[in-house]
Enzyme design. Structure first.
Site, short mmCIF file in Angstrom:
data_model
loop_
_atom_site.label_atom_id
_atom_site.label_comp_id
_atom_site.label_asym_id
_atom_site.label_seq_id
_atom_site.Cartn_x
_atom_site.Cartn_y
_atom_site.Cartn_z
NE ARG A 58 -2.96 -1.09 3.44
CZ ARG A 58 -2.14 -2.16 3.81
NH1 ARG A 58 -3.21 -3.80 3.16
NH2 ARG A 58 -2.05 -2.46 4.88
CD GLU A 95 -0.46 -10.11 16.88
OE1 GLU A 95 -1.29 -10.89 18.19
OE2 GLU A 95 -0.50 -9.03 15.76
#
Length: 170
Positions: A58, A95
């Site tokens: 993005r 994560e």
């Protein structure tokens, strides 16, 4: 124009409890997309940007039109294995595991003034790795710009010493 109203929130994506800020609804509306890029370009207009660098994927959607608006070049930072030439790379923590970003070794010339642009500042791992890659190649970071910043995740802490612009904050 209220640009926040153009961002759709998707509940429980990519996992339960997350409210995903979906920029595709802003991108698909020409006047809103133009206004967002114009406002981000305003932050940079007096900085003499040589190159805008945007991380996959993005960051391409924000960085390339921003570079065009500024009359600057655009350099993509890609995930490992996507660039055909000689690269330098940086690994950062996710994560659950790690990810690696790469940039062509000859993409940034020493001393070039570089703006790093992305759609979102969350925890700051991706953009910090991007900044590190630019710095390793001798580029001068003149700012870091985001369409959206999730302020509660404190991603700014990873970018201390750099001027940061966020168009929209949540």
């Amino acid at each position: 124009m209220d640009l926040k109203s153009k961002i759709r929130e998707i509940p429980d994506f990519p996992k339960e409890g997350i409210g995903f800020k979906d920029i595709t609804t802003l991108l698909q509306e020409g006047p809103a997309f133009k206004e967002a890029i114009d406002k981000m370009a305003e932050f940079c207009k007096d900085r003499q940007v040589d190159v805008v660098v945007g991380p996959e994927a993005r960051g391409f959607l924000i960085g390339a039109p921003l570079a065009y608006s500024l009359g600057a070049g655009f350099v993509p930072v890609r995930k490992s294995g996507k660039l055909p030439g000689e690269v330098v790379e940086a690994t950062y923590e996710l994560e659950y595991g790690n990810d690696t970003l790469q940039i062509h070794k000859d993409a940034i010339k020493p001393g070039q003034k570089v703006l790093v642009a992305d759609d979102l500042l969350a925890t700051g791992g991706t953009v910090k790795s991007t900044v590190d890659l630019v710095t390793e190649l001798g580029g001068e970071i003149i700012g870091v710009a985001f369409l959206i910043e999730l302020t509660f995740l404190d991603g700014r802490k990873k970018l201390e010493g750099h001027e940061i612009f966020s168009l929209l904050e949540y």
